[in-house]
Design a protein around this motif. Structure first.
Motif, PDB file in Angstrom:
ATOM      1  N   GLY A  11       1.131 -13.403   5.974  1.00 45.29           N
ATOM      2  CA  GLY A  11       0.574 -13.441   4.630  1.00 45.29           C
ATOM      3  C   GLY A  11       1.245 -12.397   3.770  1.00 45.29           C
ATOM      4  N   ALA A  12       0.441 -11.714   2.945  1.00 45.73           N
ATOM      5  CA  ALA A  12       1.017 -10.718   2.051  1.00 45.73           C
ATOM      6  C   ALA A  12      -0.014  -9.675   1.680  1.00 45.73           C
ATOM      7  N   ILE A  13       0.467  -8.443   1.457  1.00 42.22           N
ATOM      8  CA  ILE A  13      -0.348  -7.391   0.853  1.00 42.22           C
ATOM      9  C   ILE A  13      -0.241  -7.556  -0.654  1.00 42.22           C
ATOM     10  N   SER A  14      -1.368  -7.532  -1.326  1.00 44.39           N
ATOM     11  CA  SER A  14      -1.356  -7.746  -2.770  1.00 44.39           C
ATOM     12  C   SER A  14      -2.195  -6.688  -3.466  1.00 44.39           C
ATOM     13  N   PHE A  15      -1.587  -5.990  -4.445  1.00 43.12           N
ATOM     14  CA  PHE A  15      -2.361  -5.098  -5.307  1.00 43.12           C
ATOM     15  C   PHE A  15      -1.643  -5.032  -6.641  1.00 43.12           C
ATOM     16  N   GLY A  16      -2.426  -5.213  -7.706  1.00 42.15           N
ATOM     17  CA  GLY A  16      -1.805  -5.321  -9.029  1.00 42.15           C
ATOM     18  C   GLY A  16      -0.854  -6.498  -9.033  1.00 42.15           C
ATOM     19  N   LEU A  17       0.380  -6.275  -9.439  1.00 47.29           N
ATOM     20  CA  LEU A  17       1.387  -7.326  -9.435  1.00 47.29           C
ATOM     21  C   LEU A  17       2.310  -7.229  -8.225  1.00 47.29           C
ATOM     22  N   VAL A  18       2.002  -6.287  -7.332  1.00 47.69           N
ATOM     23  CA  VAL A  18       2.832  -6.096  -6.147  1.00 47.69           C
ATOM     24  C   VAL A  18       2.448  -7.104  -5.074  1.00 47.69           C
ATOM     25  N   HIS A  19       3.465  -7.696  -4.455  1.00 45.48           N
ATOM     26  CA  HIS A  19       3.253  -8.724  -3.433  1.00 45.48           C
ATOM     27  C   HIS A  19       4.219  -8.428  -2.286  1.00 45.48           C
ATOM     28  N   ILE A  20       3.667  -8.044  -1.114  1.00 47.64           N
ATOM     29  CA  ILE A  20       4.506  -7.660   0.021  1.00 47.64           C
ATOM     30  C   ILE A  20       4.270  -8.629   1.178  1.00 47.64           C
ATOM     31  N   PRO A  21       5.218  -9.492   1.501  1.00 46.76           N
ATOM     32  CA  PRO A  21       5.044 -10.394   2.647  1.00 46.76           C
ATOM     33  C   PRO A  21       5.020  -9.609   3.951  1.00 46.76           C
ATOM     34  N   VAL A  22       4.012  -9.864   4.787  1.00 47.32           N
ATOM     35  CA  VAL A  22       3.866  -9.124   6.040  1.00 47.32           C
ATOM     36  C   VAL A  22       3.411 -10.059   7.157  1.00 47.32           C
ATOM     37  N   THR A  93      -3.935 -13.534   2.270  1.00 52.62           N
ATOM     38  CA  THR A  93      -3.630 -12.364   1.447  1.00 52.62           C
ATOM     39  C   THR A  93      -4.513 -11.188   1.843  1.00 52.62           C
ATOM     40  N   ILE A  94      -3.891 -10.016   1.970  1.00 48.58           N
ATOM     41  CA  ILE A  94      -4.639  -8.772   2.150  1.00 48.58           C
ATOM     42  C   ILE A  94      -4.821  -8.201   0.753  1.00 48.58           C
ATOM     43  N   GLU A  95      -5.941  -8.493   0.145  1.00 47.43           N
ATOM     44  CA  GLU A  95      -6.174  -8.171  -1.261  1.00 47.43           C
ATOM     45  C   GLU A  95      -6.764  -6.773  -1.387  1.00 47.43           C
ATOM     46  N   ILE A  96      -5.947  -5.814  -1.796  1.00 43.75           N
ATOM     47  CA  ILE A  96      -6.420  -4.443  -1.955  1.00 43.75           C
ATOM     48  C   ILE A  96      -7.284  -4.345  -3.210  1.00 43.75           C
ATOM     49  N   GLU A  97      -8.512  -3.860  -3.041  1.00 48.51           N
ATOM     50  CA  GLU A  97      -9.444  -3.759  -4.162  1.00 48.51           C
ATOM     51  C   GLU A  97      -9.525  -2.340  -4.724  1.00 48.51           C
ATOM     52  N   ALA A  98      -9.176  -1.347  -3.900  1.00 51.70           N
ATOM     53  CA  ALA A  98      -9.242   0.045  -4.366  1.00 51.70           C
ATOM     54  C   ALA A  98      -8.470   0.924  -3.401  1.00 51.70           C
ATOM     55  N   PHE A  99      -8.112   2.110  -3.877  1.00 55.21           N
ATOM     56  CA  PHE A  99      -7.521   3.132  -3.022  1.00 55.21           C
ATOM     57  C   PHE A  99      -8.499   4.301  -2.961  1.00 55.21           C
ATOM     58  N   VAL A 100      -8.728   4.827  -1.761  1.00 54.44           N
ATOM     59  CA  VAL A 100      -9.664   5.940  -1.588  1.00 54.44           C
ATOM     60  C   VAL A 100      -9.004   7.012  -0.728  1.00 54.44           C
ATOM     61  N   GLN A 101      -9.531   8.232  -0.799  1.00 51.74           N
ATOM     62  CA  GLN A 101      -9.047   9.297   0.067  1.00 51.74           C
ATOM     63  C   GLN A 101      -9.344   8.940   1.527  1.00 51.74           C
ATOM     64  N   ALA A 102      -8.358   9.095   2.379  1.00 52.64           N
ATOM     65  CA  ALA A 102      -8.540   8.736   3.796  1.00 52.64           C
ATOM     66  C   ALA A 102      -9.683   9.517   4.426  1.00 52.64           C
ATOM     67  N   SER A 103      -9.871  10.756   4.001  1.00 51.81           N
ATOM     68  CA  SER A 103     -10.914  11.600   4.585  1.00 51.81           C
ATOM     69  C   SER A 103     -12.317  11.133   4.229  1.00 51.81           C
ATOM     70  N   GLU A 104     -12.446  10.233   3.254  1.00 50.13           N
ATOM     71  CA  GLU A 104     -13.766   9.768   2.831  1.00 50.13           C
ATOM     72  C   GLU A 104     -14.348   8.720   3.772  1.00 50.13           C
ATOM     73  N   ILE A 105     -13.521   8.113   4.635  1.00 54.07           N
ATOM     74  CA  ILE A 105     -14.001   7.045   5.510  1.00 54.07           C
ATOM     75  C   ILE A 105     -14.410   7.633   6.858  1.00 54.07           C
TER      76      ILE A 105
END
Length: 295
Positions: A11-22, A93-105
């Motif tokens: 599929g693909a990683i998708s965020f904004g207009l970026v599309h990365i086939p993976v 599609t891996i649809e990224i909805e947000a970016f968060v600090q890794a330490s928050e999870i």
């Protein structure tokens, strides 16, 4: 990624207009011990059966329906078509909805990791996303559908790759409100500066590099050593092969092929669906063929 790695999903990683086939690849493998159940009188394998819990009798697949309890003793029945209609749409599609600090999870949310590798001409954009996440200390929070099931996931940079770590949903995490925990903060917990300094010093003295190969499953090692000792002492038993059992049975008592296929799938370490449990969630099924040891 080794050339022989099996692609589970493309599929693909998708965020904004970026599309990365993976491609998606299994990042873990089962290494727990399987204890097969055997009939001690004949050394025949003991298999799976669908048992009516009230009568104790085996029932056929055709007489099994799926139900969800909404109060004690009362169920809503759902057909296979109704369940199928509720499946999420597979968008690959891996649809990224947000970016968060890794330490928050919190670690308690992490469930199962998969490797992601770029396909086609996506290597540069893949590397750009990886390096940007590393530099900012962030991870991507995304939704992805794998085998008809929707997952929440974290896209995490690690070394040269990106890991898609499936997350547990919020309602799957138990609250700790009812636990008797000390208040947060050293002063509120009654910790003196001297005690804190000593604890920090002890942690510093014990700090080392993370080397996972240093830690082994001691139970598994002891069992395997015991097995080898018994083999060398010729303390073994012969189990009748399933093919021989088939030949000895009358035509009217044929082993359920579906059950044999299910057993084979569960032994396939590379199959992601069986590694996740793969069952239908049927409350009337008794697992009689395996006892697994896990931490």
């Amino acid at each position: 990624m080794a050339a022989t790695a099996r692609t589970l999903w493309k599929g693909a990683i998708s965020f904004g207009l970026v599309h990365i086939p993976v491609g998606l690849y299994t990042a873990t493998q089962e290494s727990e011990l399987d204890f097969d159940w055997l009939d001690k009188r004949t050394m025949d394998p003991v298999g799976y059966k669908r048992i009516n819990k009230r009568t104790g009798r085996e029932i056929t697949r055709e007489n099994i329906v799926k139900g969800i309890a909404y109060e004690d003793g009362r169920y809503v029945l759902l057909s296979d078509d109704e369940i199928r209609a509720a499946y999420p749409e597979s968008t690959q599609t891996i649809e990224i909805e947000a970016f968060v600090q890794a330490s928050e999870i919190p670690f308690v949310y992490l469930e199962r990791p998969y490797y992601l590798a770029p396909l086609g001409k996506g290597a540069k954009v893949y590397a750009l996303l990886r390096e940007a996440l590393l530099k900012t200390g962030r991870v991507g929070i995304a939704r992805v559908v794998i085998q008809t099931k929707q997952h929440l996931a974290a896209l995490i940079p690690a070394g040269p790759g990106l890991i898609l770590n499936l997350l547990r949903w919020a309602d799957e995490i138990r609250s700790w409100e009812n636990l008797d925990l000390p208040e947060e903060g050293s002063r509120a917990a009654g910790i003196s500066p001297r005690e804190m300094k000593m604890a920090e010093q002890l942690i510093d003295d014990m700090t080392d590099k993370w080397e996972p190969g240093r830690y082994q499953d001691e139970f598994k090692e002891k069992i395997l050593q015991l097995v080898q000792t018994k083999i060398e002492a010729e303390e073994t038993e012969a189990v009748t092969p399933m093919a021989s059992l088939e030949e000895s049975r009358p035509t009217a008592d044929i082993v359920d092929l579906t059950e044999l296929l299910k057993r084979s799938l569960e032994k396939n370490k590379g199959d992601a669906k069986s590694a996740r449990g793969g069952g239908s969630g049927n409350g009337s099924r008794t697992r009689g063929g395996k006892t697994r040891h896990s931490a």
